[in-house]
Scaffold this motif. Structure first.
Motif, PDB file in Angstrom:
ATOM      1  N   LEU B   6      31.694   7.092 114.936  1.00 22.57           N
ATOM      2  CA  LEU B   6      30.440   7.631 115.472  1.00 22.57           C
ATOM      3  C   LEU B   6      29.266   7.037 114.709  1.00 22.57           C
ATOM      4  N   SER B   7      28.286   6.564 115.471  1.00 20.43           N
ATOM      5  CA  SER B   7      27.036   6.144 114.849  1.00 20.43           C
ATOM      6  C   SER B   7      25.899   6.853 115.551  1.00 20.43           C
ATOM      7  N   GLU B  29      33.342   7.529 109.977  1.00 18.83           N
ATOM      8  CA  GLU B  29      34.571   6.747 110.178  1.00 18.83           C
ATOM      9  C   GLU B  29      35.679   7.672 110.669  1.00 18.83           C
ATOM     10  N   ALA B  30      36.664   7.076 111.331  1.00 18.94           N
ATOM     11  CA  ALA B  30      37.822   7.876 111.711  1.00 18.94           C
ATOM     12  C   ALA B  30      38.570   8.282 110.448  1.00 18.94           C
ATOM     13  N   GLY B  31      39.077   9.493 110.434  1.00 24.00           N
ATOM     14  CA  GLY B  31      39.896   9.954 109.316  1.00 24.00           C
ATOM     15  C   GLY B  31      39.127  10.280 108.060  1.00 24.00           C
ATOM     16  N   GLU B  32      37.818  10.452 108.167  1.00 26.37           N
ATOM     17  CA  GLU B  32      37.086  10.849 106.969  1.00 26.37           C
ATOM     18  C   GLU B  32      36.403  12.199 107.177  1.00 26.37           C
ATOM     19  N   VAL B  33      36.132  12.838 106.052  1.00 23.75           N
ATOM     20  CA  VAL B  33      35.333  14.061 106.091  1.00 23.75           C
ATOM     21  C   VAL B  33      33.970  13.700 105.537  1.00 23.75           C
ATOM     22  N   ILE B  62      23.247   6.821 120.304  1.00 23.37           N
ATOM     23  CA  ILE B  62      24.509   7.320 119.795  1.00 23.37           C
ATOM     24  C   ILE B  62      25.630   6.400 120.274  1.00 23.37           C
ATOM     25  N   PHE B  63      26.473   5.964 119.352  1.00 21.50           N
ATOM     26  CA  PHE B  63      27.634   5.148 119.698  1.00 21.50           C
ATOM     27  C   PHE B  63      28.909   5.887 119.311  1.00 21.50           C
ATOM     28  N   VAL B  64      29.878   5.902 120.234  1.00 12.84           N
ATOM     29  CA  VAL B  64      31.192   6.428 119.895  1.00 12.84           C
ATOM     30  C   VAL B  64      32.176   5.277 120.041  1.00 12.84           C
ATOM     31  N   ASN B  65      32.919   4.976 118.965  1.00  9.47           N
ATOM     32  CA  ASN B  65      33.825   3.818 118.954  1.00  9.47           C
ATOM     33  C   ASN B  65      33.120   2.549 119.405  1.00  9.47           C
ATOM     34  N   PHE B 159      41.420  20.035 122.614  1.00  9.18           N
ATOM     35  CA  PHE B 159      40.599  19.214 123.514  1.00  9.18           C
ATOM     36  C   PHE B 159      40.816  17.735 123.252  1.00  9.18           C
ATOM     37  N   GLU B 160      41.723  17.428 122.286  1.00 11.78           N
ATOM     38  CA  GLU B 160      41.914  16.062 121.832  1.00 11.78           C
ATOM     39  C   GLU B 160      40.623  15.536 121.236  1.00 11.78           C
ATOM     40  N   ALA B 161      39.895  16.378 120.539  1.00 10.83           N
ATOM     41  CA  ALA B 161      38.637  15.944 119.960  1.00 10.83           C
ATOM     42  C   ALA B 161      38.902  14.915 118.880  1.00 10.83           C
ATOM     43  N   LYS B 162      38.089  13.854 118.864  1.00 13.52           N
ATOM     44  CA  LYS B 162      38.200  12.860 117.820  1.00 13.52           C
ATOM     45  C   LYS B 162      37.153  13.092 116.740  1.00 13.52           C
TER      46      LYS B 162
END
Lengths: 332, 499
Positions: B6-7, B29-33, B62-65, B159-162
């Motif tokens: 996400l940006s 980033e994916a997989g970060e808190v 806003i950018f997703v992936n 919801f399969e939220a990423k």
């Protein structure tokens, strides 16, 4: 806590039924005991109470209140209230009987038209409640006056007499010689209501809208639609009650259903539904309506004057609801 | 490196009169808190509401992936894999766990009825995944707050939220419940879910987050690696602004006469072992982040809520305050935080609102002495410079600042020794702020002691003789004279210096 019974695949149908029955008894333990004590007391004072004739009578007299109370349960779960049902009873009765007596419509057409009138009033309630910020209490208070006024205007203030066996049989007939027709309608309505509340999205969404409107909105639920449907159903049920009552009185009366909404609300509240919305069960309402019905039947059998009956009824409602509130608070 | 999960770039949003966000941003980033940190009103919630489709940004992308998206409504956010767990729990109390998880998207059987069995079986799987030993048929109302929070998280995951946003998720949890929440967060990380974590509690951020983005006054300040930063550095980033001298007050109360003493006041789960004292003619500031228990403490002192243990002394004497009336009779006055809900009768006139607490002064038996009332009301309208055409004006039609002055005057009329002001200048304009400060100054000169709860640091720093900083229902520290600085306050307000 109940054990996790679905672990090994599907439950048997008998398990489901017994589970549902025990659940029902547990949920409504308080008022069930109240109902049974009431029945025992009345039958001691007057053994005629337990005759099958009288019991069928109680059911028949209670059934119109139950139609209203079942729909009222849904409306109250939604966080609303419907004060107009008593007046809708009058207007549907008058319209139906006028169509038969004055315009010579076939009975089934007149009945369908009467039901439609009830639904339209209900839909109007629902539409105004859903699309404006006017509180349901006020909206339906207004409709209560409008519908009552319409009944007087259409009938010119006089009962509309109907001489038609097929119409009279709607409310006074028996199925198979023993089951009063209004009780048959009640059974059908109960099945439909049970399916709505337990098997469809609509029922679930009523709890959601009444219990936490914010959550309902976030879940993408169409709150307006739910409200309109519930009030429409309430209008329809008032229509059924109106036709049954006018059939039993052989006439459409503009004074019919006076204060019927209050008996319906009393039944709902006795049945443990919260006036704040979000919680409640049709099953509880049925018992609540039975308590009211048994009480007035018992008081009649005992020869208590109708003036005193109001006072007894009011007192019983107050005590029963207070006991229920105390019980629920202690459970938490 | 692959595209960010996400940006949010240069997000700008203004509301009438306020610039809520000025080119703010966040990279996840994916997989970060990823923690989002900032003072009250720094713009964190606004940024999240833009992401969740509740607000539309005026500008920014806003950018997703790596793909540009527009999020115009709540369902757009869901469609892009964004799920927000709000601070308040949004579940339906009388439906079951399973019904709540699937609310709004119930699976149907072939005949068109709700497929309750599928809902229950699937919910059970989710519950097991998160190590929860609960029956999916359990009604939400029967769960603890922490369990309800877990159900919210499960709902988000189902919801399969990423991208999952957690807004102050621990504010109502016990330490043990926080631990299990963190376990959940770690298992979400393993599934490559990105988590935006909003919290004021520093020790939590150091325990669970990978990066921390700091915001201030609606702007992006910077992003740091949690491992490479310190509490002090974060505080500096949060407060790094110069103090505008909105009001300068000559400090230094001479007297040592103590008016109010509070000893070891506790209320289970709300406040813990609070002790402080208040001198005559002093302004004692109460600082802390939202939820630190400041208003709750005052409600206990004023007798609105009960407390479990501790004692309150007024002028050296024990007092028993069981209800607001007792507090008033003891010379306490409390101007609440939310003047519209808790204070004013908006549809009533100025004079009605002012004199409601002192009616016995001019009602003798059945006779209402209008003249005395009129004099009182006129006195305060002049004294506090309340801008109203006449005393019969409806309060709703006054500006926020003047409404606040009406409320203050109501309490001044009771001639209090101790005046508690909860966020006295919230929502009032600069001019009225200044006037309220002058009123406070005048009152302390007359010997009134003031307790001021405020979330605005400049206000606390400029006005207070001493500052009590609260954190998680406890007193973090009491600052005096030269110690009263932004960095110091923010340090203790975020849990610094805790044993």
């Amino acid at each position: 806590m109940t054990p996790l019974t679905y672990e090994n695949g599907k439950e048997s149908i008998w398990f489901k039924i017994s589970h549902a029955v025990t659940g029902f008894v547990r949920e409504n333990m308080g008022i069930l005991i109240g109902l049974i004590v009431l029945c025992i007391f009345i039958s001691i004072v007057n053994p005629d109470f337990l005759s099958s004739n009288n019991l069928m009578n109680v059911l028949r007299q209670t059934s119109t209140n139950m139609y209203l109370a079942i729909a009222m349960t849904m409306v109250i779960i939604l966080g609303g209230i419907d004060l107009s049902v008593g007046s809708i009873i009058a207007v549907t009765g008058v319209v139906t009987t006028l169509l038969i007596a004055m315009l010579g419509f076939p009975v089934w057409v007149a009945v369908a038209a009467g039901l439609l009138v009830g639904m339209l009033f209900g839909a109007f309630n629902g539409y105004v409640v859903a699309t404006t910020i006017i509180p349901p209490f006020i909206v339906t208070l207004a409709t209560m006056n409008i519908a009552r006024g319409a009944a007087y205007v259409f009938s010119d203030g006089k009962p509309v007499r109907v001489m038609s066996d097929s119409f009279n049989n709607i409310g006074s007939g028996y199925i198979g010689g023993f089951l009063p027709a209004p009780v048959l309608y009640l059974i059908i309505i109960l099945i439909i209501a049970y399916i709505i509340m337990n098997k469809t999205k609509l029922g679930r969404y009523m709890y959601a809208v009444g219990g936490n409107p914010e959550a309902a909105k976030f879940a993408g639920i169409n709150i307006k639609k739910i409200k309109i449907l519930a009030y429409t159903f309430s209008g329809l049920m008032a229509g059924v009650a109106g036709i049954v009552l006018s059939s039993r009185m052989f006439s459409g009366q503009p004074t019919a259903g006076d204060m019927a909404e209050l008996d319906a609300i009393a039944a709902v509240v006795l049945g443990g539904t919260s006036m704040a919305g979000g919680s409640g069960k049709i099953g509880g309402t049925v018992i609540g309506a039975l308590i009211i019905g048994v009480l007035s039947n018992g008081l009649n059998l005992m020869g208590v004057s109708s003036f005193w009956q109001y006072i007894v009824k009011g007192t019983v409602i107050l005590i029963a609801v207070y006991a229920d509130v105390i019980k629920k608070r202690n459970q938490l | 490196m692959s595209a960010k999960l996400l940006s949010m770039n240069r997000i700008t949003k203004s509301f009438p009169g306020v610039n809520a966000l000025k080119e703010a941003g966040l990279q996840l980033e994916a997989g970060e808190v990823h923690a989002l940190l900032g003072e009250n009103g720094a713009g964190k919630s606004t940024l999240i509401k833009v992401l969740g489709g509740i607000y539309q940004p005026d500008d920014g992308e806003i950018f997703v992936n790596g793909k540009k998206v527009t999020i115009e409504k709540v369902t757009d956010a869901q469609a892009n894999g964004v799920s927000i767990i709000h601070q308040e729990i949004v579940l339906v109390p009388y439906l079951s766990i399973a019904e709540n998880i699937y609310l709004g998207r119930e699976p149907l059987t072939k005949s068109g009825f709700v497929d309750l069995e599928k809902m229950i079986v699937d919910s059970k799987k989710y519950l097991a995944d998160f190590g929860l030993d609960l029956n999916p048929k359990t009604i939400i109302r029967e769960l603890t707050v922490a369990q309800q929070q877990m159900i919210e998280i499960i709902k988000a995951v189902s919801f399969e939220a990423k991208i999952i946003v957690m807004d102050e998720p621990t504010s109502s949890l016990t330490d043990k419940e926080v631990k299990s929440l963190f376990q959940t967060i770690r298992s979400l990380k393993k599934r490559q879910v990105g988590i935006i974590y909003i919290s004021h509690r520093m020790e939590e951020l150091f325990e669970i987050t990978d990066h921390i983005t700091v915001m201030r006054d609606g702007e992006y300040v910077g992003t740091v690696k949690t491992k490479e930063t310190t509490h002090d550095q974060l505080v500096a980033m949060m407060v790094g602004r110069s103090l505008s001298n909105i009001y300068y007050r000559e400090k230094g109360w001479e007297t040592s006469e103590t008016v109010l003493e509070v000893h070891h006041l506790s209320k289970q789960g709300v406040i813990e072992d609070i002790s402080f004292d208040l001198k005559k003619g002093e302004i004692l500031g109460f600082s802390g982040l939202v939820g630190a228990g400041r208003s709750e403490l005052m409600r206990c002192i004023f007798g609105i809520d009960d407390y479990d243990s501790g004692e309150i002394l007024l002028n050296g004497k024990h007092v028993k305050i069981e209800q607001p009336n007792d507090a008033m009779n003891q010379g306490l006055a409390y101007v609440p935080e939310n003047r519209k809900d808790q204070g004013l009768f908006l549809s009533k006139a100025v004079d009605y609102n002012m004199s409601i607490k002192i009616l016995d002064k001019f009602i003798k038996g059945l006779r209402v002495n209008d003249k005395v009332e009129q004099q009182q009301v006129d006195h305060y309208i002049n004294e506090l410079n309340i801008k109203t055409p006449h005393a019969k004006q409806t309060v709703r039609n006054l500006s926020g600042g003047n409404q606040q002055k009406v409320l203050i005057s109501r309490w001044l009329a009771t001639k209090p020794d101790v005046l508690i002001l909860d966020e006295p200048t919230r929502g009032v304009d600069v001019g009225a702020k200044f006037e309220i400060y002058s009123i406070m100054q005048k009152l302390v000169e007359e010997g009134v002691s003031i307790i001021m709860i405020s979330s605005e640091l400049p206000e606390v720093i400029n006005m207070s003789d001493r500052v009590v900083v609260m954190y998680k229902g406890k007193v973090g520290n009491i600052l005096n004279g030269k110690e009263i600085k932004q960095e110091q306050i923010m340090y203790y307000a975020t849990g610094g210096g805790k044993r």
